[in-house]
Design a protein around this motif. Sequence first.
Motif, PDB file in Angstrom:
ATOM      1  N   LYS A   1       1.880  11.341  68.880  1.00 35.80           N
ATOM      2  CA  LYS A   1       1.814  10.601  67.632  1.00 35.80           C
ATOM      3  C   LYS A   1       2.655   9.325  67.699  1.00 35.80           C
ATOM      4  CE  LYS A   1       0.830  14.568  64.689  1.00 35.80           C
ATOM      5  NZ  LYS A   1       1.186  15.317  63.456  1.00 35.80           N
TER       6      LYS A   1
ATOM      7  N   ASP B   1      -2.982   9.615  65.586  1.00 36.93           N
ATOM      8  CA  ASP B   1      -2.205  10.102  64.440  1.00 36.93           C
ATOM      9  C   ASP B   1      -0.975   9.223  64.272  1.00 36.93           C
ATOM     10  OD1 ASP B   1      -3.424  12.686  63.408  1.00 36.93           O
ATOM     11  OD2 ASP B   1      -3.367  13.060  65.565  1.00 36.93           O
TER      12      ASP B   1
ATOM     13  N   HIS C   1      -0.334   9.379  58.009  1.00 36.41           N
ATOM     14  CA  HIS C   1       0.525  10.281  57.250  1.00 36.41           C
ATOM     15  C   HIS C   1       1.726   9.468  56.778  1.00 36.41           C
ATOM     16  CE1 HIS C   1      -1.788  13.450  59.314  1.00 36.41           C
ATOM     17  NE2 HIS C   1      -1.629  12.680  60.380  1.00 36.41           N
TER      18      HIS C   1
ATOM     19  N   THR D   1       6.264  15.872  65.179  1.00 36.12           N
ATOM     20  CA  THR D   1       6.280  16.943  66.181  1.00 36.12           C
ATOM     21  C   THR D   1       5.542  18.194  65.711  1.00 36.12           C
ATOM     22  OG1 THR D   1       8.433  17.759  65.374  1.00 36.12           O
ATOM     23  CG2 THR D   1       8.470  16.081  67.090  1.00 36.12           C
ATOM     24  N   ALA D   2       4.687  18.047  64.708  1.00 34.54           N
ATOM     25  CA  ALA D   2       4.018  19.203  64.107  1.00 34.54           C
ATOM     26  C   ALA D   2       3.165  19.974  65.099  1.00 34.54           C
ATOM     27  CB  ALA D   2       3.159  18.751  62.927  1.00 34.54           C
ATOM     28  N   ASN D   3       2.602  19.293  66.087  1.00 36.82           N
ATOM     29  CA  ASN D   3       1.728  19.954  67.058  1.00 36.82           C
ATOM     30  C   ASN D   3       2.452  20.334  68.342  1.00 36.82           C
ATOM     31  OD1 ASN D   3      -0.473  19.653  65.313  1.00 36.82           O
ATOM     32  ND2 ASN D   3      -0.903  17.605  66.099  1.00 36.82           N
ATOM     33  N   GLY D   4       3.778  20.384  68.271  1.00 36.60           N
ATOM     34  CA  GLY D   4       4.544  20.756  69.449  1.00 36.60           C
ATOM     35  C   GLY D   4       4.832  19.607  70.395  1.00 36.60           C
ATOM     36  N   ASP D   5       4.507  18.375  69.986  1.00 42.32           N
ATOM     37  CA  ASP D   5       4.798  17.218  70.825  1.00 42.32           C
ATOM     38  C   ASP D   5       6.295  16.940  70.838  1.00 42.32           C
ATOM     39  OD1 ASP D   5       2.140  16.657  71.492  1.00 42.32           O
ATOM     40  OD2 ASP D   5       1.834  15.521  69.645  1.00 42.32           O
TER      41      ASP D   5
END
Length: 235
Positions: free
Chosen positions: A2, A48, A75, A97-101
């Motif tokens: 992102k 994103d 967002h 970091t919502a997707n583990g990034d």
Amino acid sequence: MKAMILAAGKGERMRPLTLTTPKPLLSAGGKPLIEHLLERLHRANFWDVVINHAWLGEQIEFTLGKGERFGLSLHYSREGEPLETAGGIVRALPLLTANGDDWFMVINGDIWSDFDLTRLQSMTASELSATDAVLVMADNPPHHRHGDFCLNDKGRLSGECTGKDGEKLTFTGISLLHRRLFDGLTDQAGKLGPVLLTAMGKGRVAGLHHQGVWVDVGTPERLRALDQHMTIQEP
């Protein structure tokens, strides 16, 4: 991965333009500064994007919406009162970091540059080894002749120049950051500089020297100059 656009500042040096318009929505080349950034992010395959805002932030959300017309998913991290750069990033970390990034790209909402953002998107694990941040650096502009950080021949940045490190370069406001850079910090107002200097002291900040166009659009005069430059560049 992102990306985050920093858009929460009041733009005090841009007054009176920013009394009624947030700085990222000021126009150059026929469109708001932030729209140029969104288009470049799309071309670099950042889909994103998180945008933080405070001063007149509702105008940013109304203008950009959810990002469909840019081919992006936008967002918003709403701050109310500006948290400065470090605080703003910490506030936005759950979104980034919502997707583990672990890595994310950050760019100031009041700059313009022809830097190829895919260079950050495509960096490999070996290039990022033992690194918490990668900063894009530029030659010092007339209004910031003393620069910010030294880039040595091993591609590492430091706060002071020693030995053969040469002269300081200017931080462009474009960076690739790892979430661990902010370990232990809370979303209180705070600057990014001290955080970076601490990491530099551990040898964990890399730099890329961009020798193309970069403009810190910090004053009405620079905004007009950029607008003229972009008009001339049009076919």
